[in-house]
Design a protein around this motif. Structure first.
Motif, mmCIF file in Angstrom:
data_model
loop_
_atom_site.group_PDB
_atom_site.id
_atom_site.type_symbol
_atom_site.label_atom_id
_atom_site.label_comp_id
_atom_site.label_asym_id
_atom_site.label_seq_id
_atom_site.Cartn_x
_atom_site.Cartn_y
_atom_site.Cartn_z
ATOM 1 N N VAL A 88 7.535 -0.276 -1.591
ATOM 2 C CA VAL A 88 7.556 -0.725 -0.201
ATOM 3 C C VAL A 88 8.759 -0.089 0.485
ATOM 4 O O VAL A 88 9.887 -0.185 -0.009
ATOM 5 C CB VAL A 88 7.653 -2.258 -0.118
ATOM 6 C CG1 VAL A 88 7.749 -2.693 1.345
ATOM 7 C CG2 VAL A 88 6.448 -2.908 -0.777
ATOM 8 N N ALA A 89 8.528 0.571 1.591
ATOM 9 C CA ALA A 89 9.582 1.251 2.346
ATOM 10 C C ALA A 89 10.376 2.195 1.445
ATOM 11 O O ALA A 89 11.596 2.339 1.577
ATOM 12 C CB ALA A 89 10.509 0.227 3.006
ATOM 13 N N GLY A 90 9.669 2.832 0.500
ATOM 14 C CA GLY A 90 10.296 3.789 -0.385
ATOM 15 C C GLY A 90 11.109 3.185 -1.514
ATOM 16 O O GLY A 90 11.801 3.897 -2.240
ATOM 17 N N ARG A 91 10.988 1.852 -1.726
ATOM 18 C CA ARG A 91 11.768 1.187 -2.758
ATOM 19 C C ARG A 91 10.835 0.544 -3.794
ATOM 20 O O ARG A 91 9.761 0.038 -3.450
ATOM 21 C CB ARG A 91 12.678 0.118 -2.147
ATOM 22 C CG ARG A 91 13.711 0.707 -1.180
ATOM 23 C CD ARG A 91 14.672 -0.361 -0.693
ATOM 24 N NE ARG A 91 15.477 -0.901 -1.784
ATOM 25 C CZ ARG A 91 16.630 -0.384 -2.211
ATOM 26 N NH1 ARG A 91 17.111 0.723 -1.639
ATOM 27 N NH2 ARG A 91 17.316 -0.949 -3.196
ATOM 28 N N ASP A 92 11.275 0.558 -5.060
ATOM 29 C CA ASP A 92 10.493 -0.058 -6.124
ATOM 30 C C ASP A 92 10.554 -1.576 -6.005
ATOM 31 O O ASP A 92 11.610 -2.147 -5.720
ATOM 32 C CB ASP A 92 11.043 0.352 -7.492
ATOM 33 C CG ASP A 92 10.834 1.842 -7.772
ATOM 34 O OD1 ASP A 92 10.080 2.482 -7.022
ATOM 35 O OD2 ASP A 92 11.442 2.349 -8.748
ATOM 36 N N ALA B 58 0.791 -1.229 0.000
ATOM 37 C CA ALA B 58 0.000 0.000 0.000
ATOM 38 C C ALA B 58 0.820 1.274 0.000
ATOM 39 O O ALA B 58 0.333 2.317 0.358
ATOM 40 C CB ALA B 58 -0.922 0.003 1.213
ATOM 41 N N ASP B 59 2.111 1.201 -0.357
ATOM 42 C CA ASP B 59 2.866 2.438 -0.484
ATOM 43 C C ASP B 59 2.356 3.217 -1.698
ATOM 44 O O ASP B 59 1.697 2.672 -2.578
ATOM 45 C CB ASP B 59 4.354 2.139 -0.623
ATOM 46 C CG ASP B 59 5.029 1.931 0.729
ATOM 47 O OD1 ASP B 59 6.232 2.134 0.795
ATOM 48 O OD2 ASP B 59 4.332 1.566 1.690
ATOM 49 N N SER B 60 2.716 4.485 -1.776
ATOM 50 C CA SER B 60 2.138 5.333 -2.808
ATOM 51 C C SER B 60 2.641 4.982 -4.198
ATOM 52 O O SER B 60 3.833 4.816 -4.411
ATOM 53 C CB SER B 60 2.496 6.792 -2.507
ATOM 54 O OG SER B 60 3.904 6.973 -2.497
ATOM 55 N N GLY B 61 1.701 4.840 -5.153
ATOM 56 C CA GLY B 61 2.065 4.692 -6.563
ATOM 57 C C GLY B 61 2.666 3.359 -6.925
ATOM 58 O O GLY B 61 3.352 2.745 -6.126
ATOM 59 N N ASP B 62 2.413 2.898 -8.158
ATOM 60 C CA ASP B 62 3.015 1.681 -8.681
ATOM 61 C C ASP B 62 4.102 2.090 -9.664
ATOM 62 O O ASP B 62 3.813 2.690 -10.710
ATOM 63 C CB ASP B 62 1.959 0.823 -9.385
ATOM 64 C CG ASP B 62 0.912 0.294 -8.411
ATOM 65 O OD1 ASP B 62 1.204 0.264 -7.209
ATOM 66 O OD2 ASP B 62 -0.180 -0.079 -8.868
ATOM 67 N N PRO B 63 5.371 1.776 -9.376
ATOM 68 C CA PRO B 63 6.459 2.209 -10.251
ATOM 69 C C PRO B 63 6.418 1.516 -11.608
ATOM 70 O O PRO B 63 5.901 0.411 -11.746
ATOM 71 C CB PRO B 63 7.708 1.802 -9.462
ATOM 72 C CG PRO B 63 7.257 0.689 -8.569
ATOM 73 C CD PRO B 63 5.836 1.018 -8.211
ATOM 74 N N ASP B 64 6.969 2.179 -12.609
ATOM 75 C CA ASP B 64 7.058 1.632 -13.961
ATOM 76 C C ASP B 64 8.394 0.911 -14.088
ATOM 77 O O ASP B 64 9.447 1.545 -14.212
ATOM 78 C CB ASP B 64 6.959 2.767 -14.987
ATOM 79 C CG ASP B 64 6.921 2.246 -16.415
ATOM 80 O OD1 ASP B 64 6.740 1.021 -16.586
ATOM 81 O OD2 ASP B 64 7.095 3.054 -17.347
ATOM 82 N N LEU B 65 8.362 -0.403 -14.046
ATOM 83 C CA LEU B 65 9.576 -1.216 -14.068
ATOM 84 C C LEU B 65 9.609 -2.086 -15.318
ATOM 85 O O LEU B 65 8.558 -2.396 -15.889
ATOM 86 C CB LEU B 65 9.639 -2.114 -12.819
ATOM 87 C CG LEU B 65 9.722 -1.394 -11.469
ATOM 88 C CD1 LEU B 65 9.607 -2.413 -10.331
ATOM 89 C CD2 LEU B 65 11.028 -0.617 -11.350
ATOM 90 N N PRO B 66 10.792 -2.533 -15.727
ATOM 91 C CA PRO B 66 10.888 -3.441 -16.880
ATOM 92 C C PRO B 66 10.090 -4.717 -16.638
ATOM 93 O O PRO B 66 9.969 -5.187 -15.499
ATOM 94 C CB PRO B 66 12.386 -3.738 -16.971
ATOM 95 C CG PRO B 66 13.047 -2.584 -16.288
ATOM 96 C CD PRO B 66 12.113 -2.175 -15.202
ATOM 97 N N LYS B 67 9.533 -5.286 -17.693
ATOM 98 C CA LYS B 67 8.772 -6.521 -17.569
ATOM 99 C C LYS B 67 9.693 -7.651 -17.089
ATOM 100 O O LYS B 67 10.874 -7.689 -17.425
ATOM 101 C CB LYS B 67 8.151 -6.911 -18.913
ATOM 102 C CG LYS B 67 7.148 -5.891 -19.449
ATOM 103 C CD LYS B 67 5.927 -5.788 -18.534
ATOM 104 C CE LYS B 67 4.896 -4.826 -19.128
ATOM 105 N NZ LYS B 67 3.724 -4.647 -18.222
ATOM 106 N N ILE B 68 9.124 -8.555 -16.319
ATOM 107 C CA ILE B 68 9.880 -9.686 -15.805
ATOM 108 C C ILE B 68 8.946 -10.877 -15.669
ATOM 109 O O ILE B 68 7.764 -10.712 -15.336
ATOM 110 C CB ILE B 68 10.541 -9.329 -14.453
ATOM 111 C CG1 ILE B 68 11.559 -10.404 -14.043
ATOM 112 C CG2 ILE B 68 9.480 -9.137 -13.373
ATOM 113 C CD1 ILE B 68 12.398 -9.993 -12.824
ATOM 114 N N THR B 69 9.434 -12.085 -15.954
ATOM 115 C CA THR B 69 8.605 -13.277 -15.811
ATOM 116 C C THR B 69 8.696 -13.802 -14.380
ATOM 117 O O THR B 69 9.606 -13.435 -13.624
ATOM 118 C CB THR B 69 9.071 -14.389 -16.770
ATOM 119 O OG1 THR B 69 10.370 -14.849 -16.366
ATOM 120 C CG2 THR B 69 9.102 -13.894 -18.210
ATOM 121 N N ALA B 70 7.756 -14.655 -14.012
ATOM 122 C CA ALA B 70 7.769 -15.242 -12.674
ATOM 123 C C ALA B 70 9.054 -16.031 -12.445
ATOM 124 O O ALA B 70 9.661 -15.963 -11.363
ATOM 125 C CB ALA B 70 6.544 -16.138 -12.488
#
Length: 408
Positions: A215-219, A49-61
């Motif tokens: 989370v905790a200010g980290r992407d 629930a931290d603010s905003g969803d960062p735009d990160l490179p796609k990654i598979t499971a």
């Protein structure tokens, strides 16, 4: 349950009978305490629930799981918040008093981690954590007007309970698989829990990536782990927030199949990866504190290093793993062992307050195996049969009865 108080009007014989019932009750409450600890070893999912969803490179499971496996964070410090809602009955001080028995016969000191860290099985707690490689860690449980600290520095393990002014001193075991040290490294961070959760990822498990979070200010990436087939298991969804840069898990929550609030939610509220000050791991017993030397710690460490083949999700801490066998597969796995105690759990109408209280906690069941009692939480269920056998797992009551029947 209120503590027993002597009554001058009662005979000495009656008081002794009640005291004997309380001692006998211990072996029935211990599985309930163990259930709480075992649930914490399964893993968790985050309320990300931290603010905003960062735009990160796609990654598979698969790539994200590999990123976790290759993560080599050796140094960190931060604050962790953990909330546990297992739906355990209110046992008052009895559960805490028996916690050392659930963890494998502790030293008896209130500063012994086998007793103190069992408190994490319920409620909300704040931990301060620090690590500098595999041989130096510190976990501090922040309480109201008190603090409990567990310090691992080389061969020494110190526990200090400021409330009772008691000190525990033990010896860390030899490095086990992957450099882990059993008693010295009690699960306290999201990474600890994630390692246990991912051990369960087999062909019965679905693993996917579900977007990103902060989370905790980290992407971070969100990894979702859940059973492919829900029938029989009480596990709903496990979600792991994985730091995009380091691959270290930052937050987790586990939601049961029955829905509702998370069973466990644990995550960093603040974290940094700089080398902690050397003084962080220094400990000198305060003057006048009661010090307990745990001479049995080395033996327990050695036993905990023994391999436990096929241990199932949620079975890692059951009965210390001694003599436990696993039946079933994946999320429907059940750990079973024989306590050697006959007679079963007292019925609700049993003699004395303790017997009646314990009987009221469980559901009476029967089958081909005979009769027994099921103790339940929102995640882990345990069946204790009248002939002393125990069946425990993240499965339904019916699954436990079926396993007991098959064992006859």
């Amino acid at each position: 349950m209120a503590p027993y108080e002597s009554d001058d009007s009662r005979s000495a014989e009656e008081a002794e009978e009640r005291h004997s019932a309380r001692r006998k009750a211990a072996r029935y409450v211990v599985p309930v305490a163990v259930v709480g600890v075992a649930a914490a070893t399964i893993g968790l999912v985050p309320a990300l629930a931290d603010s905003g969803d960062p735009d990160l490179p796609k990654i598979t499971a698969q790539q994200l799981v590999q990123k976790i496996a290759e993560s080599d964070v050796q140094q960190l410090s931060g604050t962790v918040k953990i909330t546990t809602d297992l739906g355990l009955p209110d046992l008052g001080g009895l559960a805490s008093g028996l916690a050392s028995g659930a963890a494998g016969k502790g030293s008896g000191s209130s500063a012994d981690p086998s007793a103190k860290l069992t408190e994490l099985a319920s409620g909300t707690h704040t931990l301060r954590v620090a690590a500098d490689g595999p041989d130096r860690q510190r976990v501090s449980l922040i309480e109201s007007a008190a603090e409990y600290s567990l310090i691992h520095d080389g061969k020494d393990v110190w526990g200090y309970d400021s409330k009772s002014d008691e000190v525990y001193h033990g010896t860390a075991g030899q490095s086990g698989k992957d450099g882990e040290k059993g008693r010295a490294e009690a699960p306290a961070t999201p990474r600890d829990f994630a390692q246990e959760a991912l051990k369960a990822a087999d062909d019965t498990t679905s693993v996917t990536v579900d977007g990103t979070a902060q989370v905790a200010g980290r992407d971070a990436y969100k990894l979702v782990v859940k059973p492919k087939h829900a029938s029989g298991t009480t596990v709903g969804v496990i979600s792991i927030a994985v730091d995009a840069k380091t691959g270290m898990p930052l937050k987790f929550t586990l939601t049961p199949a029955s829905g509702g609030a998370a069973v466990v939610d644990v995550g960093f509220t603040q974290v940094g990866f700089a080398k902690p000050a050397a003084s962080t791991f220094d400990f000198t017993p305060p003057k006048g504190a009661k010090i307990t030397e745990d001479k049995g710690a080395a033996a327990r460490e050695h036993a905990s290093d023994a391999p436990h083949e096929g241990i199932a999700p949620g079975a890692g801490l059951l009965g210390g793993g001694e003599g436990a066998k696993v039946v079933g597969k994946g999320w429907n796995s059940i750990a079973t062992f024989d306590t050697g105690e006959k007679g079963g759990v007292p019925s609700p109408s049993g003699k004395g307050d303790v017997a009646g209280f314990l009987g009221s906690l469980g559901d009476q069941v029967s089958g081909k195996f005979g009769k027994g009692t099921v103790f339940s939480t929102r995640l882990i269920n345990a069946l204790i049969t009248d002939d002393g056998k125990v069946y425990v797992g993240a499965v339904t009551k019916d699954a436990l009865v079926k396993a007991a029947d098959a064992g006859k």
